[in-house]
Design a protein around this motif. Structure first.
Motif, PDB file in Angstrom:
ATOM      1  N   THR A 133     -16.637  39.475  -4.541  1.00  0.00           N
ATOM      2  CA  THR A 133     -16.259  39.178  -3.157  1.00  0.00           C
ATOM      3  C   THR A 133     -15.302  37.993  -3.116  1.00  0.00           C
ATOM      4  N   TRP A 134     -15.612  36.959  -3.875  1.00  0.00           N
ATOM      5  CA  TRP A 134     -14.765  35.762  -3.851  1.00  0.00           C
ATOM      6  C   TRP A 134     -13.469  35.948  -4.626  1.00  0.00           C
ATOM      7  N   ARG A 135     -13.466  36.784  -5.627  1.00  0.00           N
ATOM      8  CA  ARG A 135     -12.187  37.099  -6.300  1.00  0.00           C
ATOM      9  C   ARG A 135     -11.241  37.759  -5.298  1.00  0.00           C
ATOM     10  N   GLU A 136     -11.781  38.690  -4.522  1.00  0.00           N
ATOM     11  CA  GLU A 136     -10.970  39.352  -3.499  1.00  0.00           C
ATOM     12  C   GLU A 136     -10.503  38.340  -2.448  1.00  0.00           C
ATOM     13  N   ARG A 137     -11.392  37.450  -2.054  1.00  0.00           N
ATOM     14  CA  ARG A 137     -11.041  36.434  -1.052  1.00  0.00           C
ATOM     15  C   ARG A 137      -9.918  35.533  -1.573  1.00  0.00           C
ATOM     16  N   VAL A 138      -9.987  35.135  -2.823  1.00  0.00           N
ATOM     17  CA  VAL A 138      -8.933  34.299  -3.409  1.00  0.00           C
ATOM     18  C   VAL A 138      -7.614  35.063  -3.457  1.00  0.00           C
ATOM     19  N   ASP A 139      -7.658  36.332  -3.824  1.00  0.00           N
ATOM     20  CA  ASP A 139      -6.438  37.155  -3.805  1.00  0.00           C
ATOM     21  C   ASP A 139      -5.822  37.162  -2.406  1.00  0.00           C
ATOM     22  N   ARG A 140      -6.667  37.336  -1.409  1.00  0.00           N
ATOM     23  CA  ARG A 140      -6.177  37.358  -0.027  1.00  0.00           C
ATOM     24  C   ARG A 140      -5.639  35.991   0.388  1.00  0.00           C
ATOM     25  N   LEU A 141      -6.353  34.937   0.030  1.00  0.00           N
ATOM     26  CA  LEU A 141      -5.870  33.583   0.346  1.00  0.00           C
ATOM     27  C   LEU A 141      -4.487  33.351  -0.251  1.00  0.00           C
ATOM     28  N   LEU A 142      -4.328  33.724  -1.495  1.00  0.00           N
ATOM     29  CA  LEU A 142      -3.042  33.531  -2.163  1.00  0.00           C
ATOM     30  C   LEU A 142      -1.933  34.327  -1.473  1.00  0.00           C
ATOM     31  N   SER A 143      -2.225  35.546  -1.095  1.00  0.00           N
ATOM     32  CA  SER A 143      -1.224  36.364  -0.411  1.00  0.00           C
ATOM     33  C   SER A 143      -0.811  35.749   0.924  1.00  0.00           C
ATOM     34  N   TRP A 144      -1.778  35.216   1.662  1.00  0.00           N
ATOM     35  CA  TRP A 144      -1.445  34.564   2.932  1.00  0.00           C
ATOM     36  C   TRP A 144      -0.675  33.266   2.711  1.00  0.00           C
ATOM     37  N   THR A 145      -0.985  32.522   1.654  1.00  0.00           N
ATOM     38  CA  THR A 145      -0.218  31.293   1.401  1.00  0.00           C
ATOM     39  C   THR A 145       1.250  31.628   1.167  1.00  0.00           C
TER      40      THR A 145
END
Length: 161
Positions: A133-145
Motif C-alpha cells: 500500500t505504501w509503495r503505491e502511495r510513494v509512487d503516487r506522491l512522486l508522480s504528483w511532485t
C-alpha cells in the motif's frame, strides 16, 4: 490536518481542474458527488471518485460540511496547489525532503525505503500488506511532485530541481 488518500496523478493539471469543476457548488452527499465525478469528470468508479474528493479537500479545492461536499469557488489557484500539496498531503513534504537530501536521482523504491518508518503503526496492524500500500502511495506522491513541478523524473529516478 494532513490527508493520506491520493489518487494516481494524471498527465496534466487539466484533469484535476475537471474533477474540481465537477464537485457541486451547493453541498451534496458523498454518493451524489461521486456520481457527478463519474459522469462529468470521467472518473471510472465510485472508490476512485471518493479518492478524488478527499484529494480535492487536501488541496483546498473542496470542503466537507454537515450537508456533504462542495467545491471551493475560489480554490483553483495553480500557483498554490504545490504548497497545499506539500502542507496537506501526508508524506508529501517528507518525500520532497528525501529527494532534496539525496546526492542524485532516487528510484521510487529508494524513496520508499527512506519513508518506510512513516507507515503508522495502526496501518501496519490493519492491512494485510501495508508495504505494498505504501509503495503505491510513494509512487503516487512522486508522480504528483512531478506534476506540480516540485521534482522531476530523470534517468535513474526522481530529483528535485
Amino acid at each position: 490536518m494532513r490527508f493520506k488518500i491520493i489518487p494516481p496523478a494524471p498527465d496534466s493539471l487539466d484533469r484535476l481542474r475537471a474533477v474540481h469543476e465537477s464537485v457541486p457548488i451547493v453541498p451534496d452527499a458523498e454518493e451524489s458527488c461521486c456520481r457527478r465525478l463519474i459522469a462529468d469528470a470521467d472518473v471510472p468508479a465510485q472508490d476512485e471518485a471518493k479518492e478524488w474528493l478527499t484529494f480535492c479537500r487536501a488541496l483546498g479545492l473542496a470542503e466537507e460540511g454537515t450537508r456533504g461536499y462542495a467545491r471551493v469557488r475560489d480554490g483553483w489557484d495553480p500557483e498554490m496547489l504545490p504548497t497545499r500539496f506539500r502542507e496537506r498531503v501526508y508524506a508529501a513534504d517528507e518525500t520532497l525532503t528525501v529527494l532534496a537530501d539525496a546526492d542524485g536521482p532516487l528510484s521510487a523504491e529508494a524513496v520508499f525505503e527512506q519513508l518506510r518508518d512513516r507507515i503508522p503503526a495502526w496501518e501496519r496492524a490493519r492491512s494485510a500488506d501495508p508495504t505494498a500500500t505504501w509503495r503505491e502511495r510513494v509512487d503516487r506522491l512522486l508522480s504528483w511532485t512531478v506534476l506540480f513541478g516540485l521534482a522531476e523524473r530523470v534517468e535513474g529516478g526522481y530529483q528535485t530541481g
